[in-house]
Design an enzyme around this catalytic site. Structure first.
Site, PDB file in Angstrom:
ATOM      1  N   HIS A  93       0.833  -1.197   0.000  1.00  0.00           N
ATOM      2  CA  HIS A  93       0.000   0.000   0.000  1.00  0.00           C
ATOM      3  C   HIS A  93       0.869   1.248   0.000  1.00  0.00           C
ATOM      4  O   HIS A  93       1.882   1.309   0.677  1.00  0.00           O
ATOM      5  CB  HIS A  93      -0.890   0.040   1.254  1.00  0.00           C
ATOM      6  CG  HIS A  93      -2.060  -0.861   1.196  1.00  0.00           C
ATOM      7  ND1 HIS A  93      -3.226  -0.518   0.567  1.00  0.00           N
ATOM      8  CD2 HIS A  93      -2.252  -2.101   1.684  1.00  0.00           C
ATOM      9  CE1 HIS A  93      -4.089  -1.505   0.676  1.00  0.00           C
ATOM     10  NE2 HIS A  93      -3.513  -2.490   1.354  1.00  0.00           N
ATOM     11  N   ALA A 140      15.190 -19.430   8.054  1.00  0.00           N
ATOM     12  CA  ALA A 140      13.813 -19.480   8.535  1.00  0.00           C
ATOM     13  C   ALA A 140      13.470 -18.225   9.321  1.00  0.00           C
ATOM     14  O   ALA A 140      14.274 -17.719  10.095  1.00  0.00           O
ATOM     15  CB  ALA A 140      13.615 -20.717   9.410  1.00  0.00           C
ATOM     16  N   ARG A 145      13.187  -7.404   2.790  1.00  0.00           N
ATOM     17  CA  ARG A 145      12.552  -6.186   2.302  1.00  0.00           C
ATOM     18  C   ARG A 145      13.408  -5.430   1.302  1.00  0.00           C
ATOM     19  O   ARG A 145      12.969  -4.439   0.741  1.00  0.00           O
ATOM     20  CB  ARG A 145      12.147  -5.277   3.457  1.00  0.00           C
ATOM     21  CG  ARG A 145      13.284  -4.793   4.291  1.00  0.00           C
ATOM     22  CD  ARG A 145      12.785  -3.972   5.470  1.00  0.00           C
ATOM     23  NE  ARG A 145      13.890  -3.457   6.235  1.00  0.00           N
ATOM     24  CZ  ARG A 145      14.284  -2.190   6.234  1.00  0.00           C
ATOM     25  NH1 ARG A 145      13.616  -1.307   5.535  1.00  0.00           N
ATOM     26  NH2 ARG A 145      15.309  -1.816   6.940  1.00  0.00           N
ATOM     27  N   ARG A 161      19.557  -9.632   6.451  1.00  0.00           N
ATOM     28  CA  ARG A 161      20.887  -9.105   6.129  1.00  0.00           C
ATOM     29  C   ARG A 161      21.786 -10.293   5.809  1.00  0.00           C
ATOM     30  O   ARG A 161      21.441 -11.440   6.097  1.00  0.00           O
ATOM     31  CB  ARG A 161      21.451  -8.289   7.289  1.00  0.00           C
ATOM     32  CG  ARG A 161      21.724  -9.113   8.523  1.00  0.00           C
ATOM     33  CD  ARG A 161      22.059  -8.238   9.724  1.00  0.00           C
ATOM     34  NE  ARG A 161      22.604  -8.941  10.860  1.00  0.00           N
ATOM     35  CZ  ARG A 161      22.031  -9.913  11.541  1.00  0.00           C
ATOM     36  NH1 ARG A 161      20.878 -10.389  11.178  1.00  0.00           N
ATOM     37  NH2 ARG A 161      22.618 -10.451  12.581  1.00  0.00           N
ATOM     38  N   LYS A 164      26.362 -14.754   5.838  1.00  0.00           N
ATOM     39  CA  LYS A 164      27.552 -15.492   5.438  1.00  0.00           C
ATOM     40  C   LYS A 164      27.619 -15.518   3.909  1.00  0.00           C
ATOM     41  O   LYS A 164      26.603 -15.655   3.241  1.00  0.00           O
ATOM     42  CB  LYS A 164      27.442 -16.929   5.983  1.00  0.00           C
ATOM     43  CG  LYS A 164      28.541 -17.866   5.612  1.00  0.00           C
ATOM     44  CD  LYS A 164      28.240 -19.242   6.224  1.00  0.00           C
ATOM     45  CE  LYS A 164      29.202 -20.275   5.720  1.00  0.00           C
ATOM     46  NZ  LYS A 164      28.904 -21.597   6.276  1.00  0.00           N
TER      47      LYS A 164
END
Length: 166
Positions: A93, A140, A145, A161, A164
């Site tokens: 949205h 997991a 984003r 992030r 490795k």
């Protein structure tokens, strides 16, 4: 019109499991997308919307209770495994008018691209506009984003992030 028919067949076959219904779901998804889905495993609990904008590579597995919103365009490469309860979203949205309720705000459609040989763990959420490069592992519970187009990494966390390099 024919693609909508095949998508309805896919939805009907999702109520049942077993070898016969797996074959029916695969054939129906091929008819709905207009593309062959070689080596596809798709659990009956998987939900897909916007199937017209879905591109699947070969040897893709979509596991239990996952959701794929492909309205903005979703491309999944070859040899990709997507774990249980994963969510891939291609819409979000806008929030341009602070007076209007959020559900009345316009939608943004952004494609998601997943490269070859990617493993997406359980409970992963991938948001609109993300590109995942080849040979990437997503741990997991991660919320992805932003893009990791270079690939060959393990990513995880909220927000995701690089954990490795591979």
């Amino acid at each position: 019109m024919l693609r909508k028919f095949w998508f309805r067949v896919y939805l009907a076959a999702s109520w049942f499991d077993g070898r016969l219904f797996r074959a029916i779901r695969k054939r129906a998804l091929e008819g709905a997308t207009g593309r062959k889905c070689r080596g596809l495993f798709i659990d009956p609990t998987v939900r897909i919307t916007g199937v017209d904008n879905l591109m699947l590579g070969t040897n893709v597995s979509l596991h239990y209770w996952s959701y794929f919103g492909a309205e903005g365009g979703l491309s999944i490469g070859n040899d990709v495994a997507i774990g249980h309860f994963a969510n891939i979203l291609t819409t979000s949205h806008k929030f341009t008018d602070p007076i209007r309720p959020i559900k009345e705000q316009p939608l943004i459609f952004q494609p998601v691209t997943i490269g070859d040989n990617v493993w997406i763990g359980s409970n992963v959420t991938i948001l609109a506009g993300v590109e995942i490069g080849p040979r990437t592992v997503i741990a997991a519970g991660a919320v992805v984003r932003h893009s990791f187009p270079e690939g060959r990494v393990v990513i995880g966390g909220v927000p995701a992030r690089i954990l490795k390099a591979l």
